[in-house]
Design an enzyme around this catalytic site. Structure first.
Site: not given
Ligand code: GTR
Length: 356
Positions: A196, A287, A340
């Site tokens: 991330s 996202w 995620h």
């Protein structure tokens, strides 16, 4: 032309390198690109310190069921405002005399924090060097008054001084400095991996620091592996609104003006060439936008080819199906189901790939 190719075309991407580029011209072009990414996105970092020192804080010879040697060291070096130190956990498998090392940029000070399958890595004969990004500088808006940010002057920021992603990446390079002093690691196989925001960090670190033999970039999305122009999910406006301190101030100019960026993230990915670049995405992580990440790889593939290596060994005209693992070239791509996260599945992909 397939829909996927058309979609890439419609993004109006700047080419990863200008026409007439050759392998011979690549190193100086590479430097130009790094300067551009420093100036417009992540910010310029100070030069590396002259050297690093290390003090052992704790030492466990029978860690992880006796399979590993775990020590925590304080890595320190001189800065214009005095000494700076941060802790690094070193885990070395006993089953391998000269193990490859994964420098894992972690969200926590605990080696086995949320995403760290240490025992599995040890079983697969990997050594680890783990540090907490917050020990370099806080992941928060502190006006750059803490951690490494406070050790270098910011008074003359013309918009291009380092943001926090640059600081964490620079921290990973200081870990690399320390690893260079160890006899018991394979210095030709030191990888940097992050998830991330720390995937963005690993990518930026690996692009700059050629001592890293390869890079693992997990679910990194905007400002990471994903093409910025017309991506889904998070855009420059979102990211600099919530995390303005991750980037240099110049990057804020591109809010809603992404088409004016003088580069694309595909060009950053190309700076890993010809070294192994492994990217894992999660199907539901809109996202971050897996399709835009894969597009970056399709583009960066051209740099791998230019340098005479196999980049993506995969159909380049479509986005892979969920469950696909492409790992026959110097660019590896994994698309898993789910959301995620830096999952066990992702870790196994990186472990397998860096072994080949
Ligand atoms: C999100 C951010 C992403 C990603 C993620 C993370 O909130 O928008 O760019 O980096 O955080 O780091 O967990």
């Amino acid at each position: 032309m397939t829909d996927f190719q058309l979609d890439i075309k419609r993004r109006n991407l700047p080419p990863v390198f200008p026409e007439g580029m050759t392998a011979g011209k690549w190193p100086s072009y590479r430097q130009e690109l790094l300067d551009l990414f420093c100036r417009e996105e992540y910010g310029f970092a100070p030069p590396a310190p002259k050297g690093v020192r290390a003090k052992v804080l704790s030492d466990d010879q029978i860690a992880w069921a006796g399979k590993a040697h775990h020590r925590q060291v304080s890595v320190s070096f001189d800065t214009p405002k005095g000494e700076f130190a941060f802790p690094v956990d070193i885990v070395l498998p006993k089953s391998e005399r000269n193990p490859p090392i994964i420098v894992y940029i972690s969200f926590t000070p605990y080696p086995c924090g949320k995403y760290g399958p240490i025992e599995e890595l040890v079983d697969q004969k990997y050594g680890l060097a783990i540090f907490d990004n917050n020990a370099i500088t806080l992941d928060g808006d502190d006006n750059f008054i803490g951690g490494i940010a406070a050790m270098y002057d910011r008074a003359d920021d013309d918009g291009s001084l380092w943001g926090k992603i640059s600081m964490w990446a620079w921290g990973a390079s200081r870990v690399m400095d320390y690893l260079q002093t160890l006899r018991e690691v394979d210095k030709n196989r030191i990888y940097v991996v992050g998830h991330s925001r720390l995937g963005k960090t690993a990518l930026w670190c690996g692009a700059q620091d050629l001592r890293f033999a390869g890079v693992g970039v997990n679910n990194s999305g905007c400002g990471g592996m994903a093409i910025t122009r017309n991506k889904l999910g998070e855009r420059v406006a979102d990211i600099v609104h919530v995390f303005p301190y991750w980037f240099c101030k110049n990057y804020h100019k591109y809010v809603n003006r992404e088409h004016e960026l003088p580069f694309e993230q595909s060009m950053l990915a190309s700076l890993i060439a010809p070294r192994p670049l492994a990217v894992s995405n999660a199907e539901e992580d809109i996202w971050a936008d897996p399709v835009s990440e894969y597009m970056s790889l399709v583009e960066a593939h051209k740099a791998y080819q230019l340098l005479g290596t196999r980049g993506l060994v995969a159909p380049l005209d479509r986005f892979p199906d969920v469950g696909t693992k492409l790992d026959n070239g110097r660019i590896a791509y994994n698309l898993r189901s789910g959301t995620h996260f830096m999952s066990r599945h992702d870790w196994l992909f990186y472990m397998d790939y860096f072994k080949t």
